[in-house]
Design an enzyme around this catalytic site. Structure first.
Site, PDB file in Angstrom:
ATOM      1  N   GLU A   9      -8.768   7.983   0.270  1.00  0.00           N
ATOM      2  CA  GLU A   9      -8.702   7.770   1.715  1.00  0.00           C
ATOM      3  C   GLU A   9      -8.521   9.097   2.442  1.00  0.00           C
ATOM      4  O   GLU A   9      -7.713   9.924   2.021  1.00  0.00           O
ATOM      5  CB  GLU A   9      -7.528   6.833   2.047  1.00  0.00           C
ATOM      6  CG  GLU A   9      -7.524   6.392   3.499  1.00  0.00           C
ATOM      7  CD  GLU A   9      -6.337   5.480   3.823  1.00  0.00           C
ATOM      8  OE1 GLU A   9      -6.497   4.554   4.623  1.00  0.00           O
ATOM      9  OE2 GLU A   9      -5.253   5.697   3.257  1.00  0.00           O
ATOM     10  N   ALA A 149       2.163   8.135  -0.479  1.00  0.00           N
ATOM     11  CA  ALA A 149       1.920   6.903  -1.243  1.00  0.00           C
ATOM     12  C   ALA A 149       0.568   6.355  -0.796  1.00  0.00           C
ATOM     13  O   ALA A 149       0.131   6.605   0.317  1.00  0.00           O
ATOM     14  CB  ALA A 149       3.028   5.886  -1.013  1.00  0.00           C
ATOM     15  N   MET A 150      -0.084   5.611  -1.698  1.00  0.00           N
ATOM     16  CA  MET A 150      -1.408   5.071  -1.378  1.00  0.00           C
ATOM     17  C   MET A 150      -1.558   3.693  -2.000  1.00  0.00           C
ATOM     18  O   MET A 150      -1.218   3.471  -3.160  1.00  0.00           O
ATOM     19  CB  MET A 150      -2.497   6.029  -1.901  1.00  0.00           C
ATOM     20  CG  MET A 150      -3.905   5.553  -1.629  1.00  0.00           C
ATOM     21  SD  MET A 150      -4.262   5.417   0.144  1.00  0.00           S
ATOM     22  CE  MET A 150      -5.706   4.357   0.112  1.00  0.00           C
ATOM     23  N   GLU A 151      -2.125   2.778  -1.187  1.00  0.00           N
ATOM     24  CA  GLU A 151      -2.143   1.365  -1.552  1.00  0.00           C
ATOM     25  C   GLU A 151      -3.386   0.943  -2.318  1.00  0.00           C
ATOM     26  O   GLU A 151      -3.824  -0.206  -2.208  1.00  0.00           O
ATOM     27  CB  GLU A 151      -2.047   0.515  -0.281  1.00  0.00           C
ATOM     28  CG  GLU A 151      -3.304   0.481   0.577  1.00  0.00           C
ATOM     29  CD  GLU A 151      -3.447   1.667   1.512  1.00  0.00           C
ATOM     30  OE1 GLU A 151      -4.353   1.651   2.356  1.00  0.00           O
ATOM     31  OE2 GLU A 151      -2.663   2.610   1.404  1.00  0.00           O
ATOM     32  N   ASN A 152      -3.979   1.818  -3.127  1.00  0.00           N
ATOM     33  CA  ASN A 152      -5.166   1.428  -3.901  1.00  0.00           C
ATOM     34  C   ASN A 152      -4.939   0.053  -4.530  1.00  0.00           C
ATOM     35  O   ASN A 152      -3.893  -0.197  -5.136  1.00  0.00           O
ATOM     36  CB  ASN A 152      -5.426   2.434  -5.030  1.00  0.00           C
ATOM     37  CG  ASN A 152      -5.399   3.863  -4.536  1.00  0.00           C
ATOM     38  OD1 ASN A 152      -6.178   4.255  -3.671  1.00  0.00           O
ATOM     39  ND2 ASN A 152      -4.479   4.648  -5.074  1.00  0.00           N
ATOM     40  N   HIS A 184       5.610  -1.262   1.888  1.00  0.00           N
ATOM     41  CA  HIS A 184       4.437  -0.863   2.658  1.00  0.00           C
ATOM     42  C   HIS A 184       3.178  -0.983   1.815  1.00  0.00           C
ATOM     43  O   HIS A 184       2.180  -1.573   2.221  1.00  0.00           O
ATOM     44  CB  HIS A 184       4.615   0.582   3.134  1.00  0.00           C
ATOM     45  CG  HIS A 184       3.457   1.123   3.906  1.00  0.00           C
ATOM     46  ND1 HIS A 184       3.512   1.391   5.253  1.00  0.00           N
ATOM     47  CD2 HIS A 184       2.200   1.424   3.537  1.00  0.00           C
ATOM     48  CE1 HIS A 184       2.346   1.844   5.657  1.00  0.00           C
ATOM     49  NE2 HIS A 184       1.536   1.876   4.635  1.00  0.00           N
ATOM     50  N   GLU A 185       3.224  -0.400   0.619  1.00  0.00           N
ATOM     51  CA  GLU A 185       2.017  -0.365  -0.207  1.00  0.00           C
ATOM     52  C   GLU A 185       1.673  -1.736  -0.778  1.00  0.00           C
ATOM     53  O   GLU A 185       0.503  -2.093  -0.892  1.00  0.00           O
ATOM     54  CB  GLU A 185       2.198   0.657  -1.340  1.00  0.00           C
ATOM     55  CG  GLU A 185       2.549   2.068  -0.851  1.00  0.00           C
ATOM     56  CD  GLU A 185       1.621   2.598   0.235  1.00  0.00           C
ATOM     57  OE1 GLU A 185       0.446   2.191   0.289  1.00  0.00           O
ATOM     58  OE2 GLU A 185       2.073   3.417   1.047  1.00  0.00           O
ATOM     59  N   HIS A 188      -0.422  -3.851   1.442  1.00  0.00           N
ATOM     60  CA  HIS A 188      -1.867  -3.648   1.447  1.00  0.00           C
ATOM     61  C   HIS A 188      -2.546  -4.442   0.338  1.00  0.00           C
ATOM     62  O   HIS A 188      -3.739  -4.651   0.369  1.00  0.00           O
ATOM     63  CB  HIS A 188      -2.187  -2.174   1.216  1.00  0.00           C
ATOM     64  CG  HIS A 188      -1.795  -1.304   2.342  1.00  0.00           C
ATOM     65  ND1 HIS A 188      -2.341  -1.393   3.586  1.00  0.00           N
ATOM     66  CD2 HIS A 188      -0.886  -0.311   2.410  1.00  0.00           C
ATOM     67  CE1 HIS A 188      -1.798  -0.485   4.368  1.00  0.00           C
ATOM     68  NE2 HIS A 188      -0.910   0.175   3.689  1.00  0.00           N
ATOM     69  N   GLU A 218      -2.084   0.667   9.202  1.00  0.00           N
ATOM     70  CA  GLU A 218      -0.820   1.352   8.981  1.00  0.00           C
ATOM     71  C   GLU A 218       0.296   0.894   9.923  1.00  0.00           C
ATOM     72  O   GLU A 218       1.445   0.807   9.525  1.00  0.00           O
ATOM     73  CB  GLU A 218      -1.015   2.865   9.116  1.00  0.00           C
ATOM     74  CG  GLU A 218      -2.053   3.439   8.162  1.00  0.00           C
ATOM     75  CD  GLU A 218      -1.672   3.236   6.699  1.00  0.00           C
ATOM     76  OE1 GLU A 218      -0.585   2.708   6.427  1.00  0.00           O
ATOM     77  OE2 GLU A 218      -2.479   3.581   5.839  1.00  0.00           O
TER      78      GLU A 218
END
Length: 778
Positions: A9, A149-152, A184-185, A188, A218
């Site tokens: 992203e 952090a990333m919500e893959n 949060h993640e 998603h 977000e």
């Protein structure tokens, strides 16, 4: 040891594989990774086969093949190749694994994250009545990860600090960080994309049509993350954390003409670099604050019902904010309890398509409430020609009792119900529980009555409203709406204030960190000392007692973990003898028993004032510990700051000389030492003379680029002391000798601007001093 982790992203998938790298272009993905057999490969879906192959050199490679993914956007495809270990559990038949460095897993650092991840998933599924669609979820703790952090989908990645909790460390506030970030993640992930960080637009299940609606990903997620975190950590008062960490900070930023709106038209987004700039506090904090307001005037029940409908309609496809408004409107139209003054789209577009926010001004004698954009009236450039109005939901209470919601849908409107009587006990409070994204400017009459309520019974006003009330009056003072005296009147009650997050906000406004080194030069200092210490004593003694007798009692006091340092640092800076004695006591205890750990909540302050109250013996102890190989980076940072607190000039000068030696790990340490000394009461002159006398050596040590950065930082500090043209000339002579010709004009402008700002500040401090003189004994 090698580690590969992807971050696609917003537009990096195109650098990994050929694709139409757009959020609206979804596909299924078949991923296969060829890697060293001693490593494990992870991706969005479970591995279905691991085989071997030999290359032309005879080397053996592993081939991991993954199941076909669900239909999804390119930016949430992901892979990690690592030699990590994991812990695992099953939640409702779905496998959850937390991966991290083997020693971290062995020491139990990811156990807390594992224990809360499943319950958060279940909570979201139940809330939105939508099941998580993947058979597994991996969460990976990365030693370094710029994105945080990333919500893959199915393979979430985190900075280690956002996923690891050390069982031995009770006081880092880390549990809250992990709970919030994980929520949060996860938000998603599920069809439940609505829940935490509900909005990466529901990023994985329902994706925004284009990046201009990124806030749907977000902002909504940022709102819901606090609900999920509060579910797994109810002791952490995360409702207050939301107001303190999300709403108040963005109100302080979103008040300039140039700040963008939450949602923009697609044609205004030009290129990938602009996309990256959208991942900012407007998207996250303002998006969350607007969502909080929306949920409050709809009611959470109706809001969740609309989101569930929205998610089910657009699963595995794309939507924009108008699609959300449509589904909320359908929910509103299907019931009778919530009545709105306009369509959902019209109301919400006024908040998402315009930049800034309103300030509501009250005249309670007439019952008139008016609105205008909140801008700095002291800034001549802020002449707003657009005459913006918002459709504002006004929650309010009268004399402590909640009242029916009001709507301000024009620039000014009369509300007979908010008129107050002549009784001094008749008072009004707007924006109850900070349910609206705006500031309130009360008239003099009501401010006096609110001040009286606070002095008589502060708990009659909810804690978050006390925070908002004080934050609003200080902001209104700073921006030229009201006089400083009006704000100070509201501080008289503080002796009865037991919420440390409210104290923190007051201290940041009355004693900004950048003012501390100059405040002692003015007569306002002894007045502030007497006025504030009298009010700080109850809350200070409460926490000092716990520090001395039962520090473990603060394990679940999140705000103490975050803000106790500021409270104690202020008490010591104001010369509170008990604070100075406590610092000497705990620092001496550490010197006598190096295995003793000063409580981490106040370690920085204790070290600083332990050295300040001591002699070269205390200073030398800190220097020796700093240079030991087993001293952690965190402790080195604390000690580097603390050694600048010495009150003997020769110790500070020697410290600066040590900064030029080869014992320090980098030139960055030298610059930090200089700046730490320069902002101390007695250090400004010492550090300035040191820099001017040693510039050839410093310049050689730094190199051209870093040297310019140091000069700029020094100039910003020195500018706080500029009051005369003679002082400007002294600084200018040095900078003329060290800067290129094209930079000298900028320096002159900065110094002239600083002189003007300092003159204004001096005038403000005189007003504060006058008020304190009259009210010091109240």
């Amino acid at each position: 040891r090698m580690l590969i982790a992807s971050q696609m992203e917003p537009t990096y998938a195109r650098t990994v594989y050929p694709c139409f790298d757009e959020p609206a272009m979804k596909a299924t993905f078949n991923i296969r990774i060829i890697h060293d057999p001693s490593y494990v490969a992870l991706s969005n879906m479970p591995a279905i086969d691991v085989s071997e192959m030999k290359d032309e050199n005879g080397s053996v490679w592993a081939i991991t093949t993954f199941n076909t993914s669900l239909k999804m956007s390119t930016y949430i495809t992901a892979f990690v190749i690592c030699d990590f270990d994991y812990v695992t559990r099953t939640e409702r038949g779905k496998e959850i694994r937390i991966w991290a460095r083997k020693e971290a897993v062995k020491n139990g650092y990811v156990d807390y994250a594992l224990n809360i991840t499943g319950p958060i998933f279940s909570f979201l599924e139940d809330l939105l009545n939508i099941s998580y669609p993947l058979p597994k979820t991996d969460l990976v703790a990365l030693p370094e990860f710029e994105a945080g952090a990333m919500e893959n989908w199915g393979l979430m990645t985190f900075q280690e600090s956002s996923l690891m909790y050390l069982p031995s460390d009770k006081f880092t506030g880390r549990k809250a960080v992990i709970a919030i970030t994980t929520s949060h993640e996860i938000g998603h992930q599920a069809h439940v994309e609505t829940f935490f960080f509900l909005f990466k637009w529901f990023g994985n299940l329902v994706t925004m049509s284009w990046w201009n609606d990124l806030w749907l990903n977000e902002g909504l997620a940022s709102y819901f993350e606090y609900l999920g975190a509060a579910f797994v950590e109810p002791k952490l008062s995360l409702d207050k954390v939301f107001h303190d960490h999300v709403i108040q900070p963005i109100l302080s930023e979103d008040n300039e003409i140039g700040v963008r709106s939450l949602s923009a038209s697609e044609d205004k987004i030009k290129g990938s670099s602009f996309l990256i700039s959208l991942f900012d506090t407007i998207t996250y904090n303002k998006g969350a604050s607007i969502t909080w307001m929306l949920s409050n005037f709809l009611t959470e029940k109706l809001f969740i019902r609309a989101l569930t409908s929205y998610l089910k309609t657009f699963s595995f496809s794309n939507a924009n904010q108008d699609d959300l408004w449509t589904h909320i409107q359908l929910a509103v139209d299907g019931q009778d309890e919530v009545q709105l003054p306009a369509s959902v789209k019209k109301i919400m577009d006024s908040w998402t398509c315009q930049n800034g926010f309103p300030v509501l001004t009250l005249n309670l004698s007439t019952g008139t409430i008016s609105q205008e954009q909140f801008l700095n009236k002291r800034n001549d450039n802020n002449t707003d020609t657009y005459n913006k109005t918002w459709i504002v939901p006004i929650s309010w209470m009268r004399n402590g009792s909640s009242q029916p919601l009001l709507w301000l849908d024009e620039s000014s409107k009369m509300f007979p119900e908010v008129q107050v009587s002549e009784s001094e006990y008749d008072w009004i409070l707007l924006n109850v529980n900070l349910s609206g994204y705006y500031r309130v400017n009360y008239d003099e009459l009501n401010l006096k009555r609110l001040a009286r309520v606070l002095e008589n019974d502060p708990k009659a006003i909810p804690a978050v409203n006390r925070l908002q009330l004080l934050d609003d009056v200080f902001a209104l003072t700073q921006f030229g709406y009201i006089q400083i005296e009006s704000a100070l009147e509201l501080t008289k009650y503080l002796g009865k204030e037991d919420e440390i997050f409210i104290w923190n906000m007051v201290l940041l406004n009355l004693l900004p960190d950048t003012w501390e080194s100059t405040l002692k030069n003015y007569e306002v200092y002894p007045l502030l000392k007497k006025y504030l210490l009298k009010r700080m004593l109850p809350i200070y003694h409460y926490y000092a007692g716990l520090i001395r007798q039962n520090v473990d009692a603060l394990e679940n006091d999140y705000f103490a973990q975050v803000y106790l340092e500021k409270l104690f640092a202020t008490a010591c800076w104001l010369g509170l003898q008990d604070c100075l004695d406590l610092s000497s006591e705990l620092y001496a205890k550490w010197m006598n028993s190096p295995e003793y750990n000063i409580p981490s909540l106040i370690r920085r302050t204790i070290c600083c004032y332990g050295i300040a109250m001591g002699s070269d013996k205390e200073w030398n102890f800190a220097w020796n510990v700093y240079n030991q190989t087993n001293t952690t980076k965190e402790d080195k940072d604390i000690l580097m700051f603390a050694m600048s607190c010495a009150r003997e000039s020769w110790l500070l000068y020697r410290y600066l000389q040590y900064g030029l030696s080869d014992t320090l790990p980098s030139s960055n340490c030298t610059s930090e030492i200089i700046l730490y000394v320069m902002v101390k009461d007695i250090g400004q002159r010492i550090a300035w003379e040191f820099v001017t006398q040693n510039w050839p050596l410093l310049s050689e040590r730094y190199g051209e680029e870093c040297g310019e950065e140091l000069l700029h930082d020094i100039l910003k500090v020195m500018a706080r002391y500029i009051n005369t043209d003679v002082q400007i000339q002294e600084l200018q002579i040095f900078y003329n000798m060290t800067l290129e010709e094209n930079e000298r004009e900028d320096t002159t402008a900065l110094l002239e601007s600083a002189k003007f700002e300092n003159t204004e500040r001096r005038e403000l401090l005189m007003e504060v001093a006058d008020w304190l003189q009259k009210n010091i004994n109240d």
